[in-house]
Write an enzyme that holds these catalytic residues in place. Structure first.
Site, PDB file in Angstrom:
ATOM      1  N   GLU A  28       0.830  -1.217   0.000  1.00 55.27           N
ATOM      2  CA  GLU A  28       0.000   0.000   0.000  1.00 55.27           C
ATOM      3  C   GLU A  28       0.862   1.264   0.000  1.00 55.27           C
ATOM      4  O   GLU A  28       0.481   2.273   0.594  1.00 55.27           O
ATOM      5  CB  GLU A  28      -0.946   0.015   1.217  1.00 55.27           C
ATOM      6  CG  GLU A  28      -1.951  -1.103   1.212  1.00 55.27           C
ATOM      7  CD  GLU A  28      -3.029  -0.958   2.286  1.00 55.27           C
ATOM      8  OE1 GLU A  28      -2.782  -0.275   3.290  1.00 55.27           O
ATOM      9  OE2 GLU A  28      -4.115  -1.520   2.112  1.00 55.27           O
ATOM     10  N   GLU A  87      -7.020  -7.282  -1.181  1.00 49.04           N
ATOM     11  CA  GLU A  87      -7.689  -7.215   0.125  1.00 49.04           C
ATOM     12  C   GLU A  87      -9.151  -6.864  -0.040  1.00 49.04           C
ATOM     13  O   GLU A  87      -9.491  -5.695  -0.254  1.00 49.04           O
ATOM     14  CB  GLU A  87      -7.006  -6.166   1.038  1.00 49.04           C
ATOM     15  CG  GLU A  87      -5.621  -6.545   1.465  1.00 49.04           C
ATOM     16  CD  GLU A  87      -5.036  -5.609   2.531  1.00 49.04           C
ATOM     17  OE1 GLU A  87      -5.782  -4.782   3.089  1.00 49.04           O
ATOM     18  OE2 GLU A  87      -3.817  -5.721   2.787  1.00 49.04           O
TER      19      GLU A  87
END
Ligand SMILES: *[C@@H]1O[C@H](CO)[C@@H](O)[C@H](O)[C@H]1NC(C)=O
Ligand SMILES: *[C@@H]1O[C@H](CO)[C@@H](O)[C@H](O)[C@H]1NC(C)=O
Ligand SMILES: *[C@@H]1O[C@H](CO)[C@@H](O)[C@H](O)[C@H]1NC(C)=O
Ligand SMILES: *[C@@H]1O[C@H](CO)[C@@H](O)[C@H](O)[C@H]1NC(C)=O
Length: 788
Positions: free
Chosen positions: A183, A252
């Protein structure tokens, strides 16, 4: 006969070779999907983090994931757990990454390895070892030689370890995808050009390992080829990778959310998760991972922060203890099986979209004479009637219908046909005394030597300023005591102590007496502590105990977020109308890291005889007390929890293993003699503490005609009563079902016959099995409430 058994033997040998995958698997990808040995595949993966469960739990977690229709398990790698001190490694117990991956392989599943090594993950300090913070010249997650050297040192260690054990698919292992960084795109703006250079360096580092499987970078729009950029979020159907040759991957899918102290239990419905998944596949996705599939427990001091709870249940398809979280697990399972049965059509098929407006769409995939259609309604308030290929379909608001052969509705994300389980906690049946939960307690005071006039013990250091808590403790303990003495404090009426702290909890003592405590919740951590105090003539002693509740794990420069008493520390008093303040920040402060009981290892089973424990006058509502008791393991196989009702904040150990606050894995327990040690910081009453097991208390179903309803208890219990059963148009929800107006008279008798006295049963929901109804123009439904 001989010939036959030889053939069988040969067959078995070949089969078991395949089973243990000693042959290299070729993993590649194109714009549509991951390819395994050249064939496009649907990957349905679930995150299970090895340190959040125990090796004894892994096989059954993987089995349940597989039964739930997954074909892969994903995990991060937790740097700070593996390298707690620089170049000193730990891969033992539930940190045995190799055993974890090999267990995945044994279950016949693929594995996705997200090395990071920054992981976020609501994990203490995002997975970074706190010693990194003390390395001169370090700047984390950017172009900085000190950091990049440390990162490469660790990622190389992990990659080499995986290679050595032949765990990459290219070597015959289960790992089909690996991730570097995590991320980073979300925060790289804060690092300017250095951030960009760092990402490129990460990509080169990953490629240099030549692991023979693809690499991904999640939330990284500019991921350099051949890194695949992937999506994290609640919905990723509108995400597209940055390159036509990369498949659409969702790393995710947030199946729920994590919990923080003081906040309510997060919940995401089964309907909404399955809606998100179905839409992702409707819009060309082929690889999806649940974050989390099993969240588990933040044992020890691993939870991130500040203020993230020990439980990392996440409302995932498997609950914290590994039980099926129903109906989420079952509703998704039905979707997974359907998607995987259409693998070829979805990954090779030609697709066509129809837009009906008002957020209603249809998508048709066809391949080799087969087809599958998705009817999607993303309008959150209005049901849609879609005329599709001359047939009308009612698609409820915020749902996706899947039509097999583009005609028959086989799944709708808003229609849950899986069992709803109501979990219950049962008291420990192992104890047969009259009052089974009156555990016998012993206790000991936590003594802050430096607050009394005794010998000063432990590692002490001093300085003429207030220092950051991380720098001093290296996060070896939550606790840091600051002590100072002042011989001429200001005088006046209304003397007050003011402390500015960066969190997370403060306890203040004046001349050895506790004067107050404070913490901040709801996303805050820094606060001002202000307390009226009484000083005496001459020398006064001030002691401040600062406790961390998980170090920050997210955001640009999260590693630099301060913790502890940052100052100023001031006294103020009133003389006449004037308020005078006196700053104590640059006085001489003496620091002591950790609790005395931590240094003595009061929780260590080998030390129990070393220290005196008291049995008389058990103190309650007293700050800083250690409690100890023994107990028998609860009978059976259901997961065990300890209910710490009556206690405040602190820590707990079972047989010397830190359990955080609640879940006690079975593998930590012996049959007869177990020890629980508690440290209570705020004052509590241990008399109500009890051990319990968690199991299915009630199994409810609410299934539509044409489906099969499966009902199951757990831990060997059987269905003892059918409290409600109705087929037709039943109303209400589990626990408050009511009979509708057009019901079949037979349903209850049929269900009683099929289910009573059984651990599980399965019912075909149709008029043939359950008798005719007189309902008109609606779909018949079966509602059941069964008691385990
Ligand atoms: C990691 O650093 C140590 C020295 O601190 C060195 O001995 C070791 O070779 C390094 N490992 C790698 C893979 O570079
Ligand atoms: C949902 O449908 C209703 C009725 O057609 C419409 O008024 C509303 O704007 C739609 N909502 C969205 C988000 O499209
Ligand atoms: C607290 O610190 C002072 C020095 O500032 C020291 O003299 C004193 O002994 C400490 N208090 C105790 C009780 O140890
Ligand atoms: C923390 O780490 C630093 C640097 O490695 C070291 O000098 C210091 O002694 C450590 N402190 C504790 C309490 O372990």
């Amino acid at each position: 006969m001989m010939g036959l058994s030889n053939t069988l033997l040969a067959f078995c040998l070949v089969f078991s070779f395949l089973n243990f995958s000693v042959f290299a698997i070729d993993v590649s990808f194109d714009g549509r999907a991951m390819k395994i040995d050249g064939e496009r595949k649907i990957i349905l993966s679930g995150a299970i983090h090895y340190p959040r469960s125990t090796p004894e739990m892994w096989p059954s977690l993987f089995q349940k994931a597989k039964d739930g229709g997954l074909n892969a398990i994903e995990t991060y790698v937790f740097w700070n757990s593996h390298e707690p001190q620089r170049r000193q490694y730990d891969f033992s117990g539930n940190l045995d990454l190799v055993r974890f991956i090999k267990t995945i392989q044994k279950e016949g599943l693929y594995s996705v390895l997200r090395i990071g090594p920054y992981v976020c993950a609501e994990w203490n300090y995002g997975g970074f070892p706190v010693w990194l913070h003390s390395l001169p010249g370090i700047k984390m997650r950017t172009k900085n030689d000190v950091f990049m050297n440390e990162m490469a040192n660790f990622t190389t260690l992990i990659v080499n370890m995986m290679k050595h054990e032949k765990l990459f698919a290219s070597q015959g292992g289960p790992i089909i995808v690996a991730q570097i960084e995590n991320e980073y795109g979300d925060i790289m703006g804060a690092f300017g050009d250095d951030g960009k250079q760092y990402v490129n360096w990460c990509a080169k580092l990953a490629q240099s390992y030549q692991v023979g499987v693809p690499w991904i970078m999640c939330q990284q729009k500019d991921a350099p080829q051949p890194m695949i950029n992937t999506c994290n979020g609640f919905y990723c159907d509108q995400f597209y990778p940055n390159n036509n040759n990369s498949p659409k991957i969702w790393t995710e899918n947030w199946a729920g959310w994590f919990k923080s102290w003081g906040n309510r239990d997060p919940h995401r419905t089964a309907e909404d998760v399955s809606f998100a998944v179905a839409r992702f596949f409707q819009y060309g996705g082929t690889f999806q991972n649940y974050y989390m599939y099993h969240g588990g427990t933040n044992f020890g001091r691993t939870s991130g922060g500040p203020y993230i709870t020990t439980s990392y249940d996440y409302d995932a398809p498997l609950d914290e203890y590994g039980n099926l979280n129903q109906p989420k697990w079952g509703h998704l399972k039905n979707l997974h099986l359907l998607l995987r049965s259409m693998e070829k059509v979805l990954t090779y098929g030609f697709s066509r979209n129809i837009d009906y407006g008002n957020m209603v769409t249809a998508t048709k995939y066809s391949y080799a004479g087969k087809s599958i259609c998705f009817l999607g309604n993303a309008n959150s308030t209005n049901d849609a009637i879609i005329n599709f290929q001359n047939t009308n379909y009612i698609v409820p608001a915020w749902s996706v219908t899947i039509l097999s052969d583009c005609y028959k509705e086989v799944y709708n994300t808003a229609k849950v046909n899986a069992q709803t389980s109501i979990m219950v906690k049962k008291d420990n049946e192992a104890d047969d005394e009259e009052e089974p939960y009156r555990l016998k307690w012993e206790w000991r005071d936590e003594r802050f030597e430096h607050m009394k006039n005794g010998l000063v013990e432990g590692s002490l250091m001093s300085s003429n300023k207030l220092m950051g808590q991380k720098i001093i403790t290296n996060d070896t303990s939550d606790y840091l005591c600051f002590n100072m003495s002042k011989s001429d404090p200001i005088w006046g009426r209304e003397t007050k102590l003011h402390v500015k702290t960066m969190g997370h909890v403060i306890q203040a003592f004046v001349n050895g007496k506790h004067v107050g405590s404070q913490y901040a919740l709801n996303g805050h951590y820094s606060f001002d502590f202000e307390q009226k105090i009484k000083l005496k003539l001459g020398e006064n002693q001030l002691s401040l105990l600062s406790a961390t509740v998980g170090l920050a794990n997210y955001g640009a420069n999260f590693d630099q977020i301060e913790t502890g008493i940052h100052g100023p520390v001031q006294l103020s008093g009133r003389t006449g109308n004037v308020i005078v303040t006196q700053d104590l920040s640059s006085n001489k402060w003496i620091y002591k890291v950790g609790l005395r009981g931590e240094q003595q290892e009061l929780y260590n089973i080998n030390n129990f005889r070393k220290w005196k424990w008291y049995t008389n006058y058990l103190p309650t509502d007293k700050l800083f007390v250690w409690y100890k008791t023994t107990f028998k393991a609860p009978i059976g196989t259901d997961p065990v929890v300890v209910d710490l009702m009556g206690l405040g904040k602190g820590m707990a150990w079972v047989n010397g293993q830190s359990i955080g606050r609640y879940h006690v894995p079975r593998s930590f327990l012996k049959v007869d003699h177990n020890t629980l040690v508690l440290f209570e910081e705020f004052g509590g009453n241990p008399w109500n503490v009890k051990f319990q097991t968690v199991t299915v208390g009630k199994a409810c179903g609410n299934a539509y005609e044409g489906n099969t309803l499966e009902l199951a208890c757990q831990g060997g219990q059987v269905i003892s009563e059918i409290k409600f059963a109705s087929f037709g148009e039943p109303k209400g929800a589990c626990g408050s079902f009511k009979i509708g107006d057009c019901e079949s008279p037979n349903a209850l008798a049929v269900i009683n016959k099929q289910c009573l006295g059984k651990e599980s049963c399965s019912i075909n929901v149709n008029e043939l099995t359950l008798g005719p109804t007189s309902c008109k123009g609606i779909e018949n439904r079966l509602a059941v409430e069964a008691i385990c």
